[in-house]
Design a protein around this motif. Structure first.
Motif, PDB file in Angstrom:
ATOM      1  N   THR A 390       0.842  -1.187   0.000  1.00 10.44           N
ATOM      2  CA  THR A 390       0.000   0.000   0.000  1.00 10.44           C
ATOM      3  C   THR A 390       0.883   1.244   0.000  1.00 10.44           C
ATOM      4  OG1 THR A 390      -1.863   1.079   1.118  1.00 10.44           O
ATOM      5  CG2 THR A 390      -0.145   0.138   2.511  1.00 10.44           C
ATOM      6  N   ASN A 391       0.242   2.403  -0.245  1.00 12.52           N
ATOM      7  CA  ASN A 391       0.922   3.702  -0.218  1.00 12.52           C
ATOM      8  C   ASN A 391       2.153   3.705  -1.121  1.00 12.52           C
ATOM      9  OD1 ASN A 391       2.535   5.866   2.169  1.00 12.52           O
ATOM     10  ND2 ASN A 391       0.991   6.392   0.669  1.00 12.52           N
ATOM     11  N   GLY A 392       2.031   3.080  -2.297  1.00  8.95           N
ATOM     12  CA  GLY A 392       3.162   2.972  -3.211  1.00  8.95           C
ATOM     13  C   GLY A 392       3.398   4.238  -4.013  1.00  8.95           C
ATOM     14  N   SER A 393       4.671   4.481  -4.302  1.00  7.49           N
ATOM     15  CA  SER A 393       5.104   5.518  -5.231  1.00  7.49           C
ATOM     16  C   SER A 393       5.950   4.857  -6.312  1.00  7.49           C
ATOM     17  CB  SER A 393       5.905   6.602  -4.529  1.00  7.49           C
ATOM     18  OG  SER A 393       5.128   7.274  -3.549  1.00  7.49           O
ATOM     19  N   ILE A 394       5.974   5.438  -7.510  1.00  7.82           N
ATOM     20  CA  ILE A 394       6.711   4.878  -8.638  1.00  7.82           C
ATOM     21  C   ILE A 394       8.060   5.581  -8.749  1.00  7.82           C
ATOM     22  CG2 ILE A 394       6.694   4.342 -11.095  1.00  7.82           C
ATOM     23  CD1 ILE A 394       4.424   3.000  -9.564  1.00  7.82           C
ATOM     24  N   TYR A 395       9.130   4.789  -8.813  1.00  9.13           N
ATOM     25  CA  TYR A 395      10.490   5.319  -8.906  1.00  9.13           C
ATOM     26  C   TYR A 395      11.169   4.802 -10.167  1.00  9.13           C
ATOM     27  CZ  TYR A 395      10.579   7.245  -4.161  1.00  9.13           C
ATOM     28  OH  TYR A 395      10.344   7.996  -3.036  1.00  9.13           O
ATOM     29  N   ALA A 396      12.237   5.505 -10.554  1.00  6.26           N
ATOM     30  CA  ALA A 396      13.112   5.077 -11.644  1.00  6.26           C
ATOM     31  C   ALA A 396      14.553   5.146 -11.169  1.00  6.26           C
ATOM     32  CB  ALA A 396      12.922   5.958 -12.869  1.00  6.26           C
ATOM     33  N   ALA A 397      15.372   4.216 -11.628  1.00  3.29           N
ATOM     34  CA  ALA A 397      16.809   4.227 -11.327  1.00  3.29           C
ATOM     35  C   ALA A 397      17.564   3.792 -12.576  1.00  3.29           C
ATOM     36  CB  ALA A 397      17.139   3.313 -10.154  1.00  3.29           C
ATOM     37  N   SER A 398      18.665   4.439 -12.840  1.00  2.00           N
ATOM     38  CA  SER A 398      19.497   4.034 -13.973  1.00  2.00           C
ATOM     39  C   SER A 398      20.249   2.754 -13.620  1.00  2.00           C
ATOM     40  CB  SER A 398      20.492   5.144 -14.332  1.00  2.00           C
ATOM     41  OG  SER A 398      21.361   5.395 -13.227  1.00  2.00           O
ATOM     42  N   TYR A 399      20.660   2.031 -14.664  1.00  2.33           N
ATOM     43  CA  TYR A 399      21.430   0.799 -14.465  1.00  2.33           C
ATOM     44  C   TYR A 399      22.604   0.809 -15.431  1.00  2.33           C
ATOM     45  CZ  TYR A 399      22.669  -4.122 -13.992  1.00  2.33           C
ATOM     46  OH  TYR A 399      23.347  -5.294 -13.759  1.00  2.33           O
ATOM     47  N   ASN A 400      23.793   0.660 -14.904  1.00  2.90           N
ATOM     48  CA  ASN A 400      25.007   0.603 -15.712  1.00  2.90           C
ATOM     49  C   ASN A 400      25.201  -0.832 -16.178  1.00  2.90           C
ATOM     50  OD1 ASN A 400      27.806   0.320 -16.501  1.00  2.90           O
ATOM     51  ND2 ASN A 400      28.190   2.304 -15.534  1.00  2.90           N
ATOM     52  N   THR A 401      24.988  -1.077 -17.452  1.00  3.96           N
ATOM     53  CA  THR A 401      25.015  -2.445 -17.973  1.00  3.96           C
ATOM     54  C   THR A 401      26.418  -3.032 -17.985  1.00  3.96           C
ATOM     55  OG1 THR A 401      25.184  -1.600 -20.237  1.00  3.96           O
ATOM     56  CG2 THR A 401      22.981  -2.059 -19.405  1.00  3.96           C
ATOM     57  N   VAL A 402      27.458  -2.203 -17.903  1.00  9.19           N
ATOM     58  CA  VAL A 402      28.844  -2.698 -17.866  1.00  9.19           C
ATOM     59  C   VAL A 402      29.260  -3.013 -16.439  1.00  9.19           C
ATOM     60  CG1 VAL A 402      31.260  -2.169 -18.376  1.00  9.19           C
ATOM     61  CG2 VAL A 402      29.450  -1.425 -19.950  1.00  9.19           C
ATOM     62  N   ALA A 403      29.048  -2.046 -15.545  1.00  5.70           N
ATOM     63  CA  ALA A 403      29.464  -2.238 -14.158  1.00  5.70           C
ATOM     64  C   ALA A 403      28.455  -3.029 -13.341  1.00  5.70           C
ATOM     65  CB  ALA A 403      29.689  -0.873 -13.499  1.00  5.70           C
ATOM     66  N   GLY A 404      27.211  -3.085 -13.816  1.00  8.09           N
ATOM     67  CA  GLY A 404      26.178  -3.799 -13.083  1.00  8.09           C
ATOM     68  C   GLY A 404      25.763  -3.086 -11.813  1.00  8.09           C
ATOM     69  N   THR A 405      25.724  -1.757 -11.874  1.00  9.73           N
ATOM     70  CA  THR A 405      25.378  -0.970 -10.692  1.00  9.73           C
ATOM     71  C   THR A 405      24.196  -0.052 -10.998  1.00  9.73           C
ATOM     72  OG1 THR A 405      27.005   0.701 -11.351  1.00  9.73           O
ATOM     73  CG2 THR A 405      27.722  -0.996  -9.783  1.00  9.73           C
ATOM     74  N   PHE A 406      23.470   0.307  -9.937  1.00  8.71           N
ATOM     75  CA  PHE A 406      22.320   1.189 -10.052  1.00  8.71           C
ATOM     76  C   PHE A 406      22.693   2.613  -9.672  1.00  8.71           C
ATOM     77  CE2 PHE A 406      20.429  -2.975  -9.453  1.00  8.71           C
ATOM     78  CZ  PHE A 406      19.322  -2.954 -10.294  1.00  8.71           C
ATOM     79  N   GLY A 407      22.001   3.567 -10.285  1.00  8.08           N
ATOM     80  CA  GLY A 407      22.115   4.955  -9.876  1.00  8.08           C
ATOM     81  C   GLY A 407      21.141   5.270  -8.755  1.00  8.08           C
ATOM     82  N   THR A 408      21.142   6.512  -8.315  1.00  5.54           N
ATOM     83  CA  THR A 408      20.235   6.950  -7.255  1.00  5.54           C
ATOM     84  C   THR A 408      18.820   7.034  -7.798  1.00  5.54           C
ATOM     85  OG1 THR A 408      22.002   8.242  -6.235  1.00  5.54           O
ATOM     86  CG2 THR A 408      19.733   8.796  -5.608  1.00  5.54           C
ATOM     87  N   PRO A 409      17.843   6.414  -7.126  1.00  4.55           N
ATOM     88  CA  PRO A 409      16.469   6.438  -7.647  1.00  4.55           C
ATOM     89  C   PRO A 409      15.836   7.822  -7.533  1.00  4.55           C
ATOM     90  CG  PRO A 409      16.544   5.361  -5.508  1.00  4.55           C
ATOM     91  CD  PRO A 409      17.955   5.620  -5.894  1.00  4.55           C
ATOM     92  N   SER A 410      14.959   8.120  -8.478  1.00  6.49           N
ATOM     93  CA  SER A 410      14.188   9.363  -8.459  1.00  6.49           C
ATOM     94  C   SER A 410      12.709   9.028  -8.536  1.00  6.49           C
ATOM     95  CB  SER A 410      14.588  10.265  -9.627  1.00  6.49           C
ATOM     96  OG  SER A 410      14.349   9.608 -10.870  1.00  6.49           O
ATOM     97  N   VAL A 411      11.888   9.803  -7.867  1.00 10.32           N
ATOM     98  CA  VAL A 411      10.453   9.539  -7.836  1.00 10.32           C
ATOM     99  C   VAL A 411       9.789  10.102  -9.087  1.00 10.32           C
ATOM    100  CG1 VAL A 411       9.912  11.644  -6.511  1.00 10.32           C
ATOM    101  CG2 VAL A 411       8.370   9.648  -6.413  1.00 10.32           C
ATOM    102  N   LEU A 412       8.969   9.301  -9.713  1.00 10.49           N
ATOM    103  CA  LEU A 412       8.196   9.739 -10.884  1.00 10.49           C
ATOM    104  C   LEU A 412       6.753  10.036 -10.515  1.00 10.49           C
ATOM    105  CD1 LEU A 412       9.441   7.249 -13.630  1.00 10.49           C
ATOM    106  CD2 LEU A 412      10.270   9.545 -13.142  1.00 10.49           C
TER     107      LEU A 412
END
Length: 629
Positions: A390-412
């Motif tokens: 419940t009380n969900g918000s939608i976020y997006a985060a970048s993904y580095n396909t070479v390093a396999g790491t995520f960026g800082t998420p941002s709320v959409l």
């Protein structure tokens, strides 16, 4: 469902028994479509028939000639229906038939291949004519009343008429990308002394055939008991067959196959298997990674969360479905061949939230997900599974396909209050538009992502504001849930369009009557061991007054969404479903992969040919069924 017996916000898995002898009669006959000529069907039956070939029109044989105007297809043993204006109008509005289905102003794929018209006959009428007309089309299909009994066995008092393949091909091919076709019903008593007319509705045909396919969940009656098990079926839109194919079904095995996630290339799947009961907990859930092409289970006991594959199925994301890891604001990255966890990303800025419902962009560089609160304590319910959030918000985060790491998420999409839930995000294949669910309300049922009657469909330009898809939603209270995009962008009248599938408890004409059934009101049901029904009996099937979810599809104009307006069209019922079952969780893939050569795949006969590896011959149905762990 466990996994298998949970509908992700759409409705419960109850297979309703019904009289299956009331199918409508379709016109029959082979022949040409618009491009290859044809003539009206002869008296006594037949669709828009005719010859084929190439070259000039031959008036003597009808070869390569367009059909006459109007095209009249009579029915067996029926008197010729009067032409417009030949008979007086029947007196009194009670004599007027009423068109119930299809929806008005719907957009249909030309290769959907079939549609059923539902109508109320009006007083004293016994002979009918279903008309499809516009400047290019004048098709008149004559019929008697093929009575419709709904899926609960009640007489609706209405009639149905299903276009056969030839008739559909003609009307659809003439009107691809063109002007709307008006559908009406004309009706007369047996003596043809007068004629009444119905309301009219417009249908539109897309320019391009829809491509790709879906895998969806369907309830199954096992051992004469409904509401305790089901399996996965699939439909290739390039196949003209009017039915779907069983893919992972338990038949007589005490299993229930449920939630599933597909790679876009159609080669990998994850699915949950469980014992065939009606509860709602993950305690004995087995999550399998499956090779769709070779019908092989690659790993068992995978993460019991929501999954999403990258474009080449080499990796898949999973949420922490059981909440077993402290600090649950994480997403796991799993190997697409072994299911082994490669890494896990935690996001400090979302500490205390459950991250779930991931969706990986087509190019693999972005991940979209829900950050929400898990429903954990209601009466004796005390689980932390992320099927109830419940009380969900939608976020997006970048993904580095070479390093396999995520960026800082941002709320959409941020929840406006504790009473708002945004969930089930899905990104369009071109990366421009999200579709998601939003539900708002103050009660438990109105908060939960599971089987929420308040769920509505929204679209979001990746850089923009959420837009209610009002035309596709129809109205509130229909559990419009789990929207997913078709895999290929198309063009229609100068605009980019995609199709979305979703589950809904709206009426399918007269056959599935959830909203105002003639035999009393229905309710959204909840399985035992869910927050809404924590003390329900563990093994009981669901009661008979549960609403019945079905899969619906609607076109969405992406350019309208980008400009900030509702780009949706009214939704239509997908005609390859079993309308006596519960159907939902449609997952799209670019390709439906056929079984290996030289052996029989899922649902195929094993009477004389051997099943493929990973399949076994079911003694009751004499068909090949996947070995389910």
């Amino acid at each position: 469902m466990k996994w298998a017996l949970v509908l992700l916000g759409c409705g419960l898995f109850l297979s309703c028994s019904a009289d299956s002898t009331n199918d409508t009669s379709a016109t029959t006959g082979g022949g040409a479509t618009a491009g290859s000529g044809g003539a009206a069907g002869a008296a006594g039956g037949g669709g828009i028939a005719g010859g084929g070939g190439s070259g000039m029109c031959d008036p003597a044989t009808g070869l390569n000639c367009p059909p006459p105007t109007p095209v009249v297809v009579p029915c067996d043993g029926c008197p010729a229906f009067p032409d417009p204006g030949d008979k007086p109008v029947c007196s009194g509005s009670a004599a007027d038939p009423t068109l119930v289905y299809p929806p008005d102003k719907v957009l249909l794929p030309p290769n959907m291949n079939v549609i059923e018209v539902h109508f109320m006959p009006g007083a004293n009428n016994t002979i009918f004519e279903i008309d499809f007309t516009n400047a290019l089309t004048d098709v008149r299909l004559e019929t008697t009343c093929n009575t419709i009994t709904n899926t609960r066995g009640s007489d609706t008092g209405g009639c149905g008429f299903q276009l056969d393949q030839t008739d559909w091909n003609y009307v659809a091919s003439v009107n691809r990308g063109g002007e709307p076709v008006t559908v009406t019903v004309r009706a007369a008593p047996s003596d043809l002394s007068c004629v009444s007319g119905s309301n009219s509705r417009e249908i539109n045909y897309a320019t391009e055939d829809i491509a790709g396919g879906i895998y969806y969940w369907q309830s199954i009656v096992q051992g004469g008991v409904a509401g305790k098990t089901g399996g996965i079926y699939r439909k290739d839109f390039g196949d003209a067959s009017p039915t779907s194919q069983p893919f992972l079904t338990p038949t007589t095995v005490n299993k229930c196959v449920g939630c599933h996630f597909l790679s876009r290339d159609g080669l990998r799947m994850t699915f949950g298997s469980d014992d065939a009961d009606s509860d709602d907990e993950y305690g004995d859930l087995h999550v399998n990674l499956y090779d769709v092409e070779h019908l092989q289970t690659l790993s068992q006991n995978g993460p019991a969360g929501f999954q999403s594959f990258n474009s080449d199925h080499s990796l898949f994301l999973s949420s922490d479905g059981k909440g077993q890891t402290p600090g649950s604001a994480l997403l796991r990255v799993n190997d697409g061949e072994t299911g082994v966890v490669d890494s896990a990303a935690t996001f400090a800025t979302l500490a205390g939230k459950r991250l779930t419902h991931p969706d990986w962009s087509h190019d693999g560089t972005m991940v979209y997900f829900t950050a929400a609160t898990v429903l954990t304590q209601f009466g004796s319910y005390h689980r932390i599974d992320d099927i109830h959030v419940t009380n969900g918000s939608i976020y997006a985060a970048s993904y580095n396909t070479v390093a396999g790491t995520f960026g800082t998420p941002s709320v959409l999409v941020a929840a406006a209050s504790a009473d708002e839930n945004n969930y089930y995000p899905a990104l369009s294949p071109d990366g421009t538009t999200l579709v998601f669910n939003r539900a708002t309300g103050t009660t438990l049922e109105a908060h939960d992502s599971f089987n929420n009657a308040n769920a509505n469909l929204y679209a979001l330009p990746v850089e923009g504001l959420p837009i209610l898809l009002a035309k596709a939603n129809l109205h509130d209270g229909l559990t419009n849930s789990w929207p997913r995009w078709s895999p290929f962008v198309q063009m229609y009248k100068g605009k980019r369009i995609l199709w979305i599938t979703f589950s809904s408890t709206r009426d399918y004409g007269l056959r599935v009557q959830n909203e105002s059934p003639p035999d009393g009101p229905l309710v959204n049901c909840y399985p035992p061991e869910s927050p809404e029904n924590p003390d329900g009996s563990h093994q009981d099937p669901f009661p008979p007054n549960c609403t019945q979810p079905e899969i619906w599809m609607a076109a969405v104009a992406l350019d309208d969404i980008a400009s900030g307006t509702d780009g949706s069209f009214p939704a239509f019922w997908l005609p390859f479903q079993d309308y006596n079952a519960h159907n939902h969780i449609a997952q799209w893939t670019e390709t439906i992969v056929p079984p290996p050569q030289g052996c029989q795949g899922p649902g195929q006969s094993c009477e004389s040919l051997a099943c493929c590896d990973g399949e076994e011959c079911d003694a009751l149905t004499v068909t090949c069924q996947t070995i389910i762990y």
